[in-house]
Write a protein that holds these residues in place. Structure first.
Motif, mmCIF file in Angstrom:
data_model
loop_
_atom_site.group_PDB
_atom_site.id
_atom_site.type_symbol
_atom_site.label_atom_id
_atom_site.label_comp_id
_atom_site.label_asym_id
_atom_site.label_seq_id
_atom_site.Cartn_x
_atom_site.Cartn_y
_atom_site.Cartn_z
ATOM 1 N N LYS A 45 36.406 45.631 40.752
ATOM 2 C CA LYS A 45 36.319 45.999 39.333
ATOM 3 C C LYS A 45 37.399 45.290 38.517
ATOM 4 O O LYS A 45 37.369 45.280 37.306
ATOM 5 N N GLU A 46 38.375 44.719 39.222
ATOM 6 C CA GLU A 46 39.485 44.029 38.572
ATOM 7 C C GLU A 46 39.069 42.604 38.218
ATOM 8 O O GLU A 46 38.634 41.864 39.091
ATOM 9 N N ASN A 47 39.209 42.224 36.956
ATOM 10 C CA ASN A 47 38.853 40.854 36.581
ATOM 11 C C ASN A 47 40.024 40.093 35.959
ATOM 12 O O ASN A 47 39.833 39.024 35.405
ATOM 13 N N ILE A 48 41.224 40.652 36.073
ATOM 14 C CA ILE A 48 42.438 39.967 35.615
ATOM 15 C C ILE A 48 43.441 39.953 36.766
ATOM 16 O O ILE A 48 43.689 40.984 37.396
ATOM 17 N N LEU A 49 43.986 38.786 37.024
ATOM 18 C CA LEU A 49 45.025 38.645 38.042
ATOM 19 C C LEU A 49 46.280 38.102 37.373
ATOM 20 O O LEU A 49 46.247 37.021 36.785
ATOM 21 N N TRP A 50 47.363 38.865 37.438
ATOM 22 C CA TRP A 50 48.640 38.424 36.883
ATOM 23 C C TRP A 50 49.486 37.874 38.023
ATOM 24 O O TRP A 50 49.736 38.573 39.009
ATOM 25 N N ILE A 51 49.909 36.643 37.877
ATOM 26 C CA ILE A 51 50.810 36.040 38.852
ATOM 27 C C ILE A 51 52.231 36.219 38.307
ATOM 28 O O ILE A 51 52.549 35.691 37.244
ATOM 29 N N VAL A 52 53.028 36.990 39.014
ATOM 30 C CA VAL A 52 54.379 37.289 38.524
ATOM 31 C C VAL A 52 55.419 36.709 39.467
ATOM 32 O O VAL A 52 55.163 36.524 40.657
ATOM 33 N N GLY A 53 56.575 36.433 38.903
ATOM 34 C CA GLY A 53 57.678 35.907 39.693
ATOM 35 C C GLY A 53 58.779 35.414 38.777
ATOM 36 O O GLY A 53 58.568 35.232 37.574
ATOM 37 N N LEU A 191 34.961 42.815 30.144
ATOM 38 C CA LEU A 191 33.980 41.819 30.580
ATOM 39 C C LEU A 191 33.517 42.139 32.009
ATOM 40 O O LEU A 191 34.226 42.807 32.768
ATOM 41 N N PRO A 192 32.354 41.638 32.399
ATOM 42 C CA PRO A 192 31.899 41.841 33.789
ATOM 43 C C PRO A 192 32.895 41.268 34.795
ATOM 44 O O PRO A 192 33.625 40.318 34.497
ATOM 45 N N SER A 193 32.911 41.847 35.997
ATOM 46 C CA SER A 193 33.921 41.475 36.989
ATOM 47 C C SER A 193 33.742 40.048 37.516
ATOM 48 O O SER A 193 34.647 39.522 38.154
ATOM 49 N N THR A 194 32.591 39.419 37.273
ATOM 50 C CA THR A 194 32.399 38.029 37.720
ATOM 51 C C THR A 194 33.036 37.037 36.763
ATOM 52 O O THR A 194 33.039 35.831 37.024
ATOM 53 N N ILE A 195 33.561 37.511 35.648
ATOM 54 C CA ILE A 195 34.257 36.655 34.681
ATOM 55 C C ILE A 195 35.745 36.949 34.855
ATOM 56 O O ILE A 195 36.229 38.018 34.498
ATOM 57 N N LYS A 196 36.467 36.006 35.438
ATOM 58 C CA LYS A 196 37.829 36.264 35.897
ATOM 59 C C LYS A 196 38.870 35.548 35.031
ATOM 60 O O LYS A 196 38.640 34.454 34.533
ATOM 61 N N LEU A 197 40.020 36.186 34.897
ATOM 62 C CA LEU A 197 41.165 35.623 34.174
ATOM 63 C C LEU A 197 42.373 35.655 35.093
ATOM 64 O O LEU A 197 42.708 36.690 35.682
ATOM 65 N N ILE A 198 43.021 34.509 35.210
ATOM 66 C CA ILE A 198 44.279 34.410 35.957
ATOM 67 C C ILE A 198 45.379 34.055 34.970
ATOM 68 O O ILE A 198 45.269 33.071 34.241
ATOM 69 N N VAL A 199 46.424 34.858 34.913
ATOM 70 C CA VAL A 199 47.538 34.635 33.994
ATOM 71 C C VAL A 199 48.819 34.559 34.805
ATOM 72 O O VAL A 199 49.066 35.400 35.661
#
Length: 199
Positions: A45-53, A191-199
């Motif tokens: 269900k998650e469609n946003i991935l935050w890359i932190v560091g 948005l639907p889960s097949t539309i992904k955002l990586i930040v």
């Protein structure tokens, strides 16, 4: 005027000059594997991935590697890599128009929806809209339209993946512009889960 010329004129996309080094072979393997699993998990269900560091930890190298791998395997992706010393690449109002133009290049459904939306706003300079308004008009509606029309297409054409790197490089003196950008990220989750955002 061709549709590409029309979109280029109205969206005025930023040219990405920044070459970011990918991860060295054999490094960050677990992180990259985790990202790949998340990208192709259609049940998520998650469609946003935050890359932190911390600064210098390699977040940009990870983003560049993901973009490279997606491009190499034929998956549609759009990317925006911010850069503090280039005015257009540090302006929060340039992100969504640039990404929309890039997506239209890969998806006819996105292109058609953008053409329709921009004709309805023919007297409006989209660069002057808030990031939230840009997201709604230039990203959310066109991607949803494209997804509805793409069920018979190959998976590479149905999925849309956007990568935005180096948020800390954006100008943050305008609190309202910054808040609008963050708000647009919140709307991404609708948005639907097949539309992904990586930040």
């Amino acid at each position: 005027m061709t549709s590409d010329d029309f979109l280029r004129k109205r969206l005025d996309p930023v040219t990405q000059h920044r070459n970011v080094n990918k991860c060295l072979e054999g490094t960050r393997v677990k992180i990259l594997d985790d990202v790949k699993r998340w990208l192709w998990d259609s049940d998520s269900k998650e469609n946003i991935l935050w890359i932190v560091g911390a600064p210098g930890a390699g977040k940009s190298a990870i983003a560049a590697t993901i973009a490279y791998e997606l491009n190499r395997t034929g998956y549609s992706r759009a990317k925006f890599f911010a850069k503090r010393d280039i005015p257009d690449l540090r302006d929060t109002r340039r992100i969504w128009p640039s990404l929309a133009y890039n997506l239209a290049d890969h998806h006819d459904g996105v292109k058609a929806a953008l053409m329709h939306a921009l004709r309805d706003k023919k007297n409006v300079n989209v660069k002057e809209d808030s990031a939230t308004s840009q997201f709604q008009t230039l990203i959310k509606v066109p991607l949803e339209t494209n997804l509805k029309e793409s069920f018979s297409r190959p998976l590479q054409e149905a999925y849309s993946i956007i990568i935005i790197d180096a948020l800390d490089e954006f100008e943050s003196e305008d609190d309202q512009a910054w808040s609008s950008l963050l708000e647009s990220f919140m709307h991404w989750s609708t948005l639907p889960s097949t539309i992904k955002l990586i930040v």
